[in-house]
Design a protein around this motif. Structure first.
Motif, short mmCIF file in Angstrom:
data_model
loop_
_atom_site.label_atom_id
_atom_site.label_comp_id
_atom_site.label_asym_id
_atom_site.label_seq_id
_atom_site.Cartn_x
_atom_site.Cartn_y
_atom_site.Cartn_z
N GLY A 382 0.83 -1.20 0.00
CA GLY A 382 0.00 0.00 0.00
C GLY A 382 0.87 1.24 0.00
O GLY A 382 1.73 1.42 -0.85
N GLU A 383 0.68 2.10 1.01
CA GLU A 383 1.48 3.32 1.13
C GLU A 383 2.70 3.13 2.03
O GLU A 383 3.51 4.04 2.17
N GLN A 384 2.84 1.96 2.64
CA GLN A 384 3.96 1.70 3.54
C GLN A 384 5.17 1.19 2.76
O GLN A 384 5.05 0.29 1.92
N THR A 385 6.34 1.77 3.02
CA THR A 385 7.55 1.36 2.31
C THR A 385 8.70 1.19 3.29
O THR A 385 8.70 1.75 4.39
N ALA A 386 9.68 0.39 2.88
CA ALA A 386 10.94 0.24 3.61
C ALA A 386 12.03 0.01 2.58
O ALA A 386 11.80 -0.63 1.55
N SER A 387 13.23 0.54 2.84
CA SER A 387 14.32 0.45 1.88
C SER A 387 15.62 0.12 2.58
O SER A 387 15.82 0.45 3.76
N SER A 388 16.53 -0.51 1.84
CA SER A 388 17.85 -0.80 2.35
C SER A 388 18.85 -0.75 1.20
O SER A 388 18.50 -1.04 0.04
N ILE A 389 20.08 -0.40 1.53
CA ILE A 389 21.15 -0.37 0.54
C ILE A 389 21.59 -1.80 0.22
O ILE A 389 21.70 -2.64 1.10
N LEU A 390 21.80 -2.05 -1.06
CA LEU A 390 22.42 -3.31 -1.51
C LEU A 390 23.92 -3.09 -1.59
O LEU A 390 24.38 -2.08 -2.16
N GLU A 391 24.70 -4.00 -1.03
CA GLU A 391 26.14 -3.75 -0.99
C GLU A 391 26.95 -5.03 -1.14
O GLU A 391 26.45 -6.14 -0.92
N ILE A 392 28.21 -4.82 -1.52
CA ILE A 392 29.21 -5.90 -1.55
C ILE A 392 30.12 -5.69 -0.36
O ILE A 392 30.73 -4.63 -0.21
N THR A 393 30.20 -6.67 0.49
CA THR A 393 31.12 -6.60 1.64
C THR A 393 32.30 -7.54 1.48
O THR A 393 33.27 -7.46 2.23
N GLU A 394 32.22 -8.44 0.51
CA GLU A 394 33.31 -9.40 0.25
C GLU A 394 33.71 -9.28 -1.23
O GLU A 394 33.24 -10.05 -2.06
N PRO A 395 34.54 -8.29 -1.55
CA PRO A 395 34.84 -8.03 -2.96
C PRO A 395 35.54 -9.20 -3.65
O PRO A 395 36.22 -10.02 -3.01
N ALA A 396 35.38 -9.25 -4.96
CA ALA A 396 35.99 -10.31 -5.75
C ALA A 396 37.48 -10.05 -5.95
O ALA A 396 37.95 -8.92 -5.93
N SER A 397 38.23 -11.13 -6.12
CA SER A 397 39.65 -11.00 -6.49
C SER A 397 39.74 -10.55 -7.94
O SER A 397 38.83 -10.78 -8.75
N GLY A 398 40.86 -9.92 -8.27
CA GLY A 398 41.04 -9.41 -9.61
C GLY A 398 41.28 -10.52 -10.63
O GLY A 398 41.55 -11.67 -10.27
N PRO A 399 41.23 -10.21 -11.90
CA PRO A 399 41.43 -11.22 -12.94
C PRO A 399 42.89 -11.64 -13.07
O PRO A 399 43.81 -10.91 -12.70
N SER A 400 43.12 -12.83 -13.62
CA SER A 400 44.49 -13.31 -13.87
C SER A 400 45.09 -12.57 -15.07
O SER A 400 44.36 -11.97 -15.87
N TRP A 401 46.45 -12.68 -15.20
CA TRP A 401 47.08 -11.99 -16.32
C TRP A 401 46.69 -12.65 -17.64
O TRP A 401 46.58 -12.00 -18.67
N GLN A 402 46.45 -13.98 -17.58
CA GLN A 402 46.04 -14.65 -18.81
C GLN A 402 44.68 -14.12 -19.29
O GLN A 402 44.48 -13.90 -20.48
N TRP A 403 43.74 -13.91 -18.29
CA TRP A 403 42.42 -13.40 -18.69
C TRP A 403 42.54 -11.98 -19.25
O TRP A 403 41.90 -11.64 -20.24
N ARG A 404 43.39 -11.18 -18.59
CA ARG A 404 43.56 -9.80 -19.06
C ARG A 404 44.07 -9.77 -20.51
O ARG A 404 43.65 -8.95 -21.32
N LEU A 405 45.05 -10.69 -20.81
CA LEU A 405 45.64 -10.67 -22.17
C LEU A 405 44.65 -11.15 -23.22
O LEU A 405 44.69 -10.68 -24.37
N THR A 406 43.74 -12.05 -22.81
CA THR A 406 42.88 -12.67 -23.82
C THR A 406 41.45 -12.16 -23.80
O THR A 406 40.61 -12.66 -24.54
N ARG A 407 41.17 -11.15 -22.98
CA ARG A 407 39.81 -10.65 -22.87
C ARG A 407 39.37 -9.99 -24.18
O ARG A 407 40.17 -9.40 -24.91
N PHE A 408 38.09 -10.07 -24.43
CA PHE A 408 37.54 -9.48 -25.65
C PHE A 408 36.68 -8.26 -25.37
O PHE A 408 36.26 -7.57 -26.29
N ARG A 409 36.37 -8.00 -24.06
CA ARG A 409 35.55 -6.81 -23.77
C ARG A 409 36.07 -6.11 -22.52
O ARG A 409 36.90 -6.62 -21.82
#
Length: 409
Positions: A382-409
């Motif tokens: 109805g007229e009642q609402t509640a909100s919360s932030i969506l967040e990342i607290t456990e970030p991903a590790s970065g890509p490997s050098w092989q992926w970086r060299l062969t990436r297409f995008r």
């Protein structure tokens, strides 16, 4: 004899070999540049997938509606909760006095504790009193020269439901009844009460002032915003100059949490009550306004209003939909690493059972390699609402050098 110096022959590369070397060098430079470019160019955004549990659907309310009358119920912050019976306009009877009280207080506002300007009764006010004697209308005695404060006049209007004071207030505040009717009907339009019309008097004794149960329930919510009006409407009796002590016709006060507002009865509408009450749900107070109109008698309207008010609380429910730190989705990086998306805060609300819970979200682009806010998740009933932030607290590790060299995008 003469010495002869023999110079070694200079072997020059052929044009084809020189071209090959240049091509090789160019390829090496190009590959080196490409490697550098692949390593330094920005990483692409991750994909996001929310995985929400099924949200509560609407349920049937179990309100105790009257058997032989119209009714409606509304709540502040929830809107109209329900209606019962005919939706055609019906005479408001003395509930019309809430309209003139609001109009007078809009033109001559009072703060709690203030008496306001003094109103001196004239021969005309005495004539209005005698007219109510002839019509057997509710009234308080007045005499020429008698004085009432604005606050006392409003008490006389709302507690003993004095018809003569309603008309006296219309003349005092607006000059005459036609001016009051124009002001009042404009007030009603401004507040969205489009099915309500003030007729030939200010008191509601005349059946020409009409409204619907839906409009009157909304009128009660408007009245709740005025502290002075609500203070008076909750008083069980009043002692006035010359008129003496009078008891409130609203004998439902104090029952099922009813704390106001106004009774009504005339030939077209024998029994009506516009009432206010509060529902307490998990420690939260919800302001309500309800009305019963068209009952056979005023007592029937009072009894039906108490029964309706008593049935309200069970149809509200406190829902904890999601908890703080709960996983609600997955972020997948462009190189295939998955990390959880969590809620920063819990999501809870109090809903009216007949209102389904829905969700919506906004997501901002993110790579996923740092702790950050991704967007907002909101729930609504109805007229009642509640909100919360969506967040990342456990970030991903970065890509490997092989992926970086062969990436297409």
């Amino acid at each position: 004899m003469r010495l002869v110096t023999v110079r070694p022959a200079v072997i020059r590369p052929s044009k084809k070999r020189r071209l090959g070397r240049r091509i090789t060098l160019a390829v090496v430079v190009l590959l080196a540049g490409l490697c550098v470019f692949q390593f330094v160019r920005p990483l692409p955004d991750a994909s996001v997938r929310l995985q929400l549990a099924e949200l509560p659907q609407a349920k049937a309310a179990t309100l105790n509606w009257p058997n032989n009358a119209r009714a409606a119920l509304a709540a502040n912050g929830y809107g109209m909760l329900g209606t019962h019976g005919s939706t055609a306009p019906l005479a408001t009877a003395s509930i019309a006095k809430v309209i003139i009280a609001l109009c007078v207080l809009e033109k001559y506002p009072l703060n709690p504790g203030e008496q306001g300007p003094t109103i001196t009764m004239t021969w005309r006010d005495r004539a209005l009193y005698e007219e109510q004697i002839q019509q057997n209308g509710s009234r308080i005695a007045v005499r020429q020269g008698m004085q009432l404060s604005e606050y006392q006049a409003l008490q006389a209007l709302l507690i003993p439901s004095a018809n003569n004071i309603a008309d006296s207030l219309a003349i005092w505040a607006f000059g005459d009844h036609p001016n009051y009717a124009r002001y009042a009907n404009d007030f009603l339009q401004r507040h969205g009460l489009i099915s309500t019309k003030v007729g030939s008097d200010a008191s509601g004794l005349s059946p020409t002032t009409v409204s619907t149960a839906t409009d009157l329930a909304r009128l009660g919510l408007i009245a709740r915003k005025n502290a002075v009006l609500m203070e008076i409407a909750g008083q069980k009796s009043v002692t006035l100059p010359f008129a003496g002590k009078h008891t409130n016709y609203n004998r439902a006060l104090g029952k099922a949490g009813i704390n106001g507002l106004k009774t009504g009865n005339n030939e077209a509408n024998p029994g009506a009550l516009l009432f206010t009450t509060d529902a307490i749900v998990s420690g939260h107070s919800i302001e309500l306004s309800g009305v019963v109109m068209g009952a056979a008698t005023l007592q029937d309207a009072l009894d039906a209003s108490v029964a309706l008010a008593a049935s309200v609380t069970d149809d509200f429910e406190h829902l904890t939909l999601m908890t703080s730190r709960q996983r609600v989705g997955t972020l997948t990086t462009a190189w295939g690493v998955e990390v959880p998306i969590r809620l920063k805060d819990s999501l809870s609300l109090i809903r009216w059972k007949e209102q389904a819970v829905t969700a919506r979200h906004t997501i901002q682009p993110a790579i996923g390699t740092s702790a950050q806010s991704l967007g907002v998740l909101s729930v609504r009933a109805g007229e009642q609402t509640a909100s919360s932030i969506l967040e990342i607290t456990e970030p991903a590790s970065g890509p490997s050098w092989q992926w970086r060299l062969t990436r297409f995008r």
